[in-house]
Design an enzyme around this catalytic site. Structure first.
Site, PDB file in Angstrom:
ATOM      1  N   ALA A  33      37.219  43.802  39.079  1.00  0.00           N
ATOM      2  CA  ALA A  33      36.803  44.772  38.048  1.00  0.00           C
ATOM      3  C   ALA A  33      36.743  46.217  38.543  1.00  0.00           C
ATOM      4  CB  ALA A  33      35.466  44.383  37.413  1.00  0.00           C
ATOM      5  N   ALA A  34      37.278  46.503  39.739  1.00  0.00           N
ATOM      6  CA  ALA A  34      37.340  47.912  40.181  1.00  0.00           C
ATOM      7  C   ALA A  34      38.099  48.725  39.134  1.00  0.00           C
ATOM      8  CB  ALA A  34      38.042  48.013  41.532  1.00  0.00           C
ATOM      9  N   GLY A  35      39.227  48.162  38.684  1.00  0.00           N
ATOM     10  CA  GLY A  35      40.039  48.848  37.679  1.00  0.00           C
ATOM     11  C   GLY A  35      39.279  48.994  36.363  1.00  0.00           C
ATOM     12  N   ASP A  36      38.492  48.000  36.011  1.00  0.00           N
ATOM     13  CA  ASP A  36      37.747  48.058  34.743  1.00  0.00           C
ATOM     14  C   ASP A  36      36.655  49.129  34.801  1.00  0.00           C
ATOM     15  OD1 ASP A  36      39.292  45.962  33.889  1.00  0.00           O
ATOM     16  OD2 ASP A  36      37.833  44.444  34.507  1.00  0.00           O
TER      17      ASP A  36
HETATM   18  P1  ATP Z   1      41.123  45.120  39.765  1.00  0.00           P
HETATM   19  O1  ATP Z   1      42.277  44.300  39.249  1.00  0.00           O
HETATM   20  O2  ATP Z   1      40.653  44.706  41.141  1.00  0.00           O
HETATM   21  O3  ATP Z   1      40.030  45.297  38.796  1.00  0.00           O
HETATM   22  P2  ATP Z   1      43.030  47.240  39.606  1.00  0.00           P
HETATM   23  O4  ATP Z   1      44.128  46.611  40.399  1.00  0.00           O
HETATM   24  O5  ATP Z   1      43.176  47.324  38.135  1.00  0.00           O
HETATM   25  O6  ATP Z   1      41.645  46.592  40.002  1.00  0.00           O
HETATM   26  P3  ATP Z   1      42.824  49.282  41.564  1.00  0.00           P
HETATM   27  O7  ATP Z   1      43.918  50.268  41.626  1.00  0.00           O
HETATM   28  O8  ATP Z   1      42.782  48.227  42.613  1.00  0.00           O
HETATM   29  O9  ATP Z   1      42.781  48.713  40.095  1.00  0.00           O
HETATM   30  O10 ATP Z   1      41.409  50.032  41.629  1.00  0.00           O
HETATM   31  C1  ATP Z   1      40.998  50.986  40.679  1.00  0.00           C
HETATM   32  C2  ATP Z   1      40.265  52.109  41.394  1.00  0.00           C
HETATM   33  O11 ATP Z   1      39.112  51.560  42.063  1.00  0.00           O
HETATM   34  C3  ATP Z   1      41.080  52.781  42.502  1.00  0.00           C
HETATM   35  O12 ATP Z   1      41.884  53.816  41.978  1.00  0.00           O
HETATM   36  C4  ATP Z   1      39.981  53.286  43.416  1.00  0.00           C
HETATM   37  O13 ATP Z   1      39.466  54.512  42.940  1.00  0.00           O
HETATM   38  C5  ATP Z   1      38.899  52.197  43.295  1.00  0.00           C
HETATM   39  N1  ATP Z   1      39.038  51.201  44.366  1.00  0.00           N
HETATM   40  C6  ATP Z   1      39.699  50.026  44.319  1.00  0.00           C
HETATM   41  N2  ATP Z   1      39.642  49.376  45.502  1.00  0.00           N
HETATM   42  C7  ATP Z   1      38.906  50.161  46.320  1.00  0.00           C
HETATM   43  C8  ATP Z   1      38.462  50.062  47.699  1.00  0.00           C
HETATM   44  N3  ATP Z   1      38.774  49.001  48.460  1.00  0.00           N
HETATM   45  N4  ATP Z   1      37.714  51.079  48.186  1.00  0.00           N
HETATM   46  C9  ATP Z   1      37.368  52.153  47.426  1.00  0.00           C
HETATM   47  N5  ATP Z   1      37.755  52.302  46.142  1.00  0.00           N
HETATM   48  C10 ATP Z   1      38.506  51.335  45.589  1.00  0.00           C
HETATM   49  O1  RIB Z   2      39.434  42.675  35.767  1.00  0.00           O
HETATM   50  C1  RIB Z   2      38.552  41.657  36.134  1.00  0.00           C
HETATM   51  C2  RIB Z   2      38.434  40.654  35.030  1.00  0.00           C
HETATM   52  O2  RIB Z   2      39.670  39.998  34.859  1.00  0.00           O
HETATM   53  C3  RIB Z   2      37.430  39.544  35.294  1.00  0.00           C
HETATM   54  O3  RIB Z   2      36.136  39.859  34.864  1.00  0.00           O
HETATM   55  C4  RIB Z   2      38.040  38.352  34.572  1.00  0.00           C
HETATM   56  O4  RIB Z   2      37.283  37.900  33.482  1.00  0.00           O
HETATM   57  C5  RIB Z   2      39.449  38.786  34.154  1.00  0.00           C
HETATM   58  O5  RIB Z   2      39.484  39.113  32.819  1.00  0.00           O
END
Ligand code: ATP
Ligand code: RIB
Length: 299
Positions: free
Chosen positions: A249-252
């Site tokens: 959920a980093a992206g979320d």
């Molecule tokens: P996820 O699928 O894990 O929810 P995502 O693949 O959609 O994430 P990412 O690009 O991995 O999105 O992460 C979104 C933002 O979160 C990045 O642009 C960054 O700012 C932050 N982030 C992600 N991973 C890290 C990390 N290991 N350390 C610090 N910030 C991070």
């Molecule tokens: O982005 C993270 C989310 O992906 C999780 O909470 C899971 O429910 C899936 O939808």
């Protein structure tokens, strides 16, 4: 108060910590088990609410315990659930998640009721919202519903932000109806058919989307941060250095926080900086919605 409308999925996340991911056919004994509120749409709604937005969430759950807990969890977060619909036949969405010792994850989603959120459900729900400048959506609901939203946003002059996750191809007609697209590296590469690995790739990817009519492009690059481009501005903003415990959920958290920043009228740079800080905090904590920081934690 800034208002953000989120249209998307809600899931219950069944999470197991494990040293490494199992190979096909392998049974692994893992570590602790967690039950978290998740789903890309609900996660983004909660992240925006914890940052201070008034959030209206349009989603669909099943008539079951997980659906009830989803609704209660959102209400505790101050997210309005009056437009969280109920499907009498389908189960609520579930995600099976493993998190390894580097904080990386694998996720399998059983969409259940999320797959039944139809264009007409969303059309009806949107009539019930007085005014909304920003709509945020993802790809855990049917693509026809996303296409409907894109046309609606264009017709009504509303800014639609699409976080194209999980990765899947999009109908060509959607692109020129988007205010902003926020793919990660995998999604950007799948959508454009181009590599998205190095600094020199990012401007080319952004051009590809803008040539299709997307107004703004923001690539999220995990621990490398983000790359942003529109017709007048271009930035690469690094992520904050943290010890990642769980990147789920980093992206979320990034997208929900960004939408709040934009709805508050922040500049692109300020909104991206706010979202970067929020996402960096979220990766130091377990869980999806549970990991989203409150605005006061950013200071
Ligand atoms: P996820 O699928 O894990 O929810 P995502 O693949 O959609 O994430 P990412 O690009 O991995 O999105 O992460 C979104 C933002 O979160 C990045 O642009 C960054 O700012 C932050 N982030 C992600 N991973 C890290 C990390 N290991 N350390 C610090 N910030 C991070
Ligand atoms: O982005 C993270 C989310 O992906 C999780 O909470 C899971 O429910 C899936 O939808």
């Amino acid at each position: 108060m800034a208002h953000v409308v989120v249209v998307g999925s809600s899931n219950t996340d069944l999470v197991v910590k494990t040293e490494r991911f199992p190979k096909p056919g392998e049974t692994l004994v893992g570590g602790d088990f967690f039950l978290f509120q998740g789903g890309k749409g609900a996660n983004q709604a909660v992240a925006a609410a914890r940052m201070g937005a008034e959030v209206t969430f349009i989603s669909k759950v099943g008539k079951d315990l997980f659906g009830k807990q989803t609704r209660e969890g959102l209400e505790k977060e101050g997210v309005s659930t009056r437009l969280v619909l109920e499907d009498r036949e389908m189960a609520s969405g579930i995600a099976l998640i493993t998190v390894n010792e580097l904080g990386e994850n694998t996720i399998v989603v059983a969409p259940g009721a999320n797959a039944k959120l139809s264009p007409s459900d969303v059309q009806t729900a949107l009539q019930d919202i007085p005014s909304h400048a920003f709509i945020l959506c993802q790809l855990e609901i049917p693509i026809d519903t996303i296409s409907f939203l894109a046309s609606y946003a264009q017709k009504e002059n509303i800014n639609l932000i699409l976080n194209p996750a999980p990765a899947q191809k999009l109908p060509e007609s959607i692109y020129d109806q988007l205010f902003l697209i926020t793919p990660n590296e995998t999604e950007a590469s799948l959508l454009t058919g181009m590599p998205c690995d190095s600094d020199s790739d990012y401007p080319k990817i952004a051009h590809w989307f803008r040539n299709k009519g997307v107004k703004q492009v923001l690539l999220t690059l995990g621990e490398k941060g983000t790359y942003f481009q529109n017709s007048t501005q271009e930035y690469q903003i690094p992520a904050q250095k943290v010890n990642a415990l769980d990147t789920t959920a980093a992206g979320d958290v990034f997208n929900g926080s960004l939408a709040l920043g934009l709805a508050e009228g922040m500049s692109w740079k300020d909104a991206i900086t706010l979202a970067t800080k929020a996402a960096s905090i979220s990766v130091t904590r377990m869980g999806a919605q549970a990991s989203a920081p409150f605005r006061s934690e950013l200071a």
